[in-house]
Write a protein that holds these residues in place. Structure first.
Motif, short mmCIF file in Angstrom:
data_model
loop_
_atom_site.label_atom_id
_atom_site.label_comp_id
_atom_site.label_asym_id
_atom_site.label_seq_id
_atom_site.Cartn_x
_atom_site.Cartn_y
_atom_site.Cartn_z
N ILE A 258 0.83 -1.21 0.00
CA ILE A 258 0.00 0.00 0.00
C ILE A 258 0.86 1.26 0.00
N ARG A 259 1.95 1.24 0.75
CA ARG A 259 2.84 2.41 0.75
C ARG A 259 3.39 2.68 -0.64
N ASN A 260 3.70 1.62 -1.37
CA ASN A 260 4.20 1.78 -2.73
C ASN A 260 3.12 2.36 -3.64
N GLU A 261 1.87 1.90 -3.47
CA GLU A 261 0.78 2.43 -4.30
C GLU A 261 0.53 3.91 -4.01
N LEU A 262 0.63 4.31 -2.74
CA LEU A 262 0.45 5.72 -2.39
C LEU A 262 1.56 6.57 -3.02
N ALA A 263 2.79 6.03 -3.00
CA ALA A 263 3.91 6.77 -3.58
C ALA A 263 3.75 6.89 -5.10
N GLU A 264 3.28 5.82 -5.75
CA GLU A 264 3.09 5.85 -7.20
C GLU A 264 1.97 6.81 -7.59
N TYR A 265 0.94 6.89 -6.76
CA TYR A 265 -0.17 7.82 -7.04
C TYR A 265 0.28 9.26 -6.92
N GLY A 266 1.13 9.55 -5.93
CA GLY A 266 1.65 10.91 -5.75
C GLY A 266 0.66 11.83 -5.08
N ASN A 267 0.72 13.12 -5.48
CA ASN A 267 -0.16 14.16 -4.91
C ASN A 267 -0.01 14.28 -3.39
N GLY A 268 1.15 13.89 -2.86
CA GLY A 268 1.43 14.09 -1.44
C GLY A 268 0.83 13.05 -0.51
N LEU A 269 0.20 11.99 -1.04
CA LEU A 269 -0.43 11.01 -0.16
C LEU A 269 0.59 10.27 0.69
N GLU A 270 1.75 9.97 0.11
CA GLU A 270 2.75 9.20 0.87
C GLU A 270 3.36 10.02 2.00
N ASP A 271 3.18 11.36 1.95
CA ASP A 271 3.75 12.23 2.98
C ASP A 271 2.75 12.59 4.08
N LYS A 272 1.51 12.15 3.94
CA LYS A 272 0.50 12.48 4.95
C LYS A 272 0.80 11.76 6.27
N PRO A 273 0.44 12.37 7.40
CA PRO A 273 0.55 11.65 8.67
C PRO A 273 -0.23 10.34 8.59
N GLU A 274 0.34 9.29 9.17
CA GLU A 274 -0.26 7.97 9.03
C GLU A 274 -0.31 7.25 10.37
N ILE A 275 -1.42 6.57 10.62
CA ILE A 275 -1.54 5.68 11.77
C ILE A 275 -1.76 4.28 11.22
N VAL A 276 -0.94 3.33 11.65
CA VAL A 276 -1.03 1.95 11.17
C VAL A 276 -1.71 1.10 12.25
N ALA A 277 -2.71 0.34 11.84
CA ALA A 277 -3.43 -0.52 12.78
C ALA A 277 -3.52 -1.93 12.22
N LEU A 278 -3.18 -2.90 13.06
CA LEU A 278 -3.35 -4.31 12.70
C LEU A 278 -4.73 -4.74 13.16
N ASN A 279 -5.60 -5.04 12.20
CA ASN A 279 -7.00 -5.34 12.48
C ASN A 279 -7.24 -6.84 12.63
N LYS A 280 -8.36 -7.18 13.21
CA LYS A 280 -8.80 -8.57 13.43
C LYS A 280 -7.94 -9.29 14.47
N CYS A 281 -7.41 -8.53 15.44
CA CYS A 281 -6.55 -9.16 16.45
C CYS A 281 -7.34 -10.11 17.37
N ASP A 282 -8.68 -9.98 17.38
CA ASP A 282 -9.48 -10.91 18.18
C ASP A 282 -9.38 -12.34 17.67
N ALA A 283 -9.03 -12.48 16.37
CA ALA A 283 -8.92 -13.83 15.78
C ALA A 283 -7.65 -14.55 16.22
N LEU A 284 -6.62 -13.79 16.62
CA LEU A 284 -5.34 -14.42 17.00
C LEU A 284 -5.17 -14.52 18.51
N GLY A 285 -5.84 -13.68 19.25
CA GLY A 285 -5.61 -13.64 20.68
C GLY A 285 -4.55 -12.62 21.02
N LYS A 286 -4.49 -12.21 22.28
CA LYS A 286 -3.63 -11.13 22.71
C LYS A 286 -2.14 -11.43 22.53
N GLU A 287 -1.68 -12.57 23.00
CA GLU A 287 -0.24 -12.86 22.97
C GLU A 287 0.28 -12.98 21.55
#
Length: 338
Positions: A258-287
């Protein structure tokens, strides 16, 4: 309501009305002289941004917009009536582009913003205009000036404070539904979301708008999958929330894709502030989720937040982090702190 974010229209301002050749004819008035009036001015083409609209679907059924022509001049010094303007209502966030689809002519970003785009043609002069000491009975008039006609592209970029990006089936729509009143389509297959969705998020006593766009895949900038056309809807956001499915093998590879696609698209998207979240953690459990997060940080140098759109674990933490960046951006202090 169907969603349409790009369309072509044709607009034309009104032609000016022709002037009149006329002479005063009245009992007991000899050689009354010229009294031909001027033609009316053609109508203008006006764009106005409407807050209540969020799609360009109306332009699928009406693509030609013409302002009215000015009326003819008449005798007894009567000028023709001006032609009525044509007012075109577009959603807030609409860009008006030239036919090359690249040159931005107007950017309608404020509710109620009104722009006169094409001016109507001026009316022609009647023969009374040409009266002079040496030519007291002119038989001359001018036709009205022609209006302007051109083709335009309209491209809608939704106005949102934060944008969701990620591969298909990363849980973006589930996340949007868990924290807003939006009702996006949710299913267990890729490309469930086919058009952008907006939702209003409440974080404490603050509110902001979150945009969910269809998933990206590798090569989206070359048109693969649904392509990258929907990335335009997060160009105006203050922050990007990058959701990654933690249950897949090597989730850091999804992040780099996804980072590569944002960079290829341009228009400053790759430079925007970003928060990364790993979703569906309930399926794996906490540890196990924490182990994957540590490995993710080692591979990408980015510390992710562990969340679950279903159980809402970590959702509030993510929303407050997004809101913090949005508020600092609005206050103009984000760059100073960084």
């Amino acid at each position: 309501m169907k969603f349409l974010d790009q369309c072509k229209i044709y607009v034309k301002s009104g032609d000016g009305g022709p002037g009149s050749i006329s002479f005063r004819r009245e009992k007991f008035v000899e050689m009354g002289g010229p009294d031909g009036g001027n033609g009316g001015r053609g109508g203008d083409v006006i764009f106005i941004a409407i807050k209540e609209l969020n799609t360009l679907i109306d332009f699928r059924y009406a693509q030609h917009f013409r302002a009215k022509n000015g009326d003819n001049g008449a005798g007894q010094m009567r000028s023709g009536a001006d032609g009525a303007d044509i007012i075109i209502q577009v959603p807030v966030g609409t860009e008006i582009l030239d036919e090359d689809q690249e040159t931005v002519l107007l950017d309608m970003i404020e509710p109620g913003q009104t722009v006169k785009f094409l001016k109507g043609g001026d009316g022609g002069f009647g023969n009374a205009h040409y009266k002079s000491a040496t030519n007291q009975a002119p038989r001359k008039m001018t036709p009205g000036w022609k209006g302007v006609e051109r083709g335009l592209w309209l491209r809608l970029k939704l106005i949102a404070d934060a944008g969701l990006v990620g591969l298909p089936n990363a849980g973006k729509s589930t996340f949007l539904a868990s924290c807003t009143a939006a009702k996006p389509k949710i299913a267990d297959y890729p490309f469930t979301t086919l058009h952008p969705n907006l939702g209003v998020v409440k974080a404490g006593d603050k509110e902001f708008v979150l945009a969910d766009i269809p998933g990206l895949i590798e090569g989206a900038h070359e048109g693969h999958g649904l392509g990258d056309r929907f990335l335009g809807h997060i160009e105006r956001t203050a922050v990007v929330l990058h959701l990654i499915d933690i249950t897949q093998d090597e989730p850091w590879k999804a992040y780099k894709t996804i980072r590569n696609e944002l960079a290829e698209y341009g228009n400053g998207l790759e430079d925007k502030p970003e928060i990364v979240a790993l979703n569906k953690c309930d399926a794996l459990g906490k540890e196990l989720s924490e182990d994957v997060a540590k490995e993710f940080k080692k591979k990408t140098k980015v510390l992710p937040i562990l969340i679950s759109g279903v159980s809402k674990e970590g959702v509030d933490k993510t929303l407050f982090a997004l809101n913090d960046i949005i508020q600092r951006t609005r206050a103009g202090t984000l760059d100073e702190e960084e």
